[in-house]
Design a protein around this motif. Structure first.
Motif: not given
Length: 238
Positions: A25-26, A28, A32-33, A52, A60-63, A66-67
């Motif tokens: 996993r990339r 974060t 973003v956090r 999201h 921001f490309d985040i799943s 993850t959020i």
């Protein structure tokens, strides 16, 4: 002179390490956090899908998963909890609470125990047992608990589906202000939850009831015992 690749050459291993792909996993980023934490604090009703979407619009490309994981780690504001505890302390003589808890029987059935407890002296105002709780049955328990305008000013209860829409309306018609706890927040009805814990520890962990009548008799004896030890020294309770 050797032919082929020299495996002892540092250049060979450096080239291999550069060619490897990073698996997993990339991480974060802190930016973003911080954005997730800020959105959670400023918008308590937003869930992971809404946050999201907002982050996607910001680029921001985040799943969403993850959020959701970072939302659970967001720091909570202690002020709402302090205000709630102050409300309970300042109005305890005018507050009652009601709740349900389940008890298994010896025949593998499930019984629902309903009770109303006053905050002032932790007195059980009313209790009953049923195998099929409905809103109409709960309304009857409220009428029996608060006859002749003896109702408290506030009544705390959770958002259980058994209450439906009828119970809050009926509570208001009795000149009682219903106080609904937040979702998955049993600590907001702490007096009732502590009584359930005491009842399980002192009684239900040691006996399995046969049926509804047996459980009601056991609870009746326990309520008398609880009233005795709450008001008087233990040595005076026979």
């Amino acid at each position: 002179m050797s032919v082929g690749t020299d495996l002892d050459s540092p250049l060979y291993w450096r080239a291999i390490s550069r060619g490897r792909r990073i698996v997993g996993r990339r991480r974060t980023s802190k930016e973003v956090r911080d954005l997730i934490f800020r959105m959670v604090a400023e918008n308590p009703t937003w869930g992971a899908p809404r946050i999201h979407g907002e982050l996607l619009m910001l680029g921001f490309d985040i799943s969403e998963r993850t959020i959701s994981r970072w939302m659970k780690r967001a720091p909570r504001d202690p002020e709402p909890a302090k205000r709630w505890l102050a409300f309970l302390r300042n109005h305890r003589e005018a507050i009652a609470a009601m709740d349900f808890f389940t008890v298994p029987t010896i025949t593998f059935g499930v019984l629902y125990c309903f009770f109303i407890i006053g905050h002032g002296r932790r007195r059980i105002v009313n209790f009953n047992v049923t195998s099929h709780p409905t809103a109409g049955w709960i309304l009857q328990q409220l009428r029996e608990a608060f006859p002749y305008q003896s109702a408290p000013r506030f009544l705390i209860f959770d958002r259980d589906a058994k209450y439906g829409l009828e119970v809050p309306i009926a509570v208001r018609s009795m000149a009682i202000r219903p106080i609904r706890t937040s979702f998955q927040s049993p600590w907001q009805n702490g007096v009732a939850e502590r009584w359930i814990e005491s009842c399980r520890r002192d009684l239900l962990d040691h006996v399995i009831p046969f049926d509804e009548h047996h459980l009601k008799r056991l609870l009746s004896d326990y309520v008398r015992y609880y009233k005795c030890v709450s008001y008087y020294p233990t040595s005076l309770c026979g």
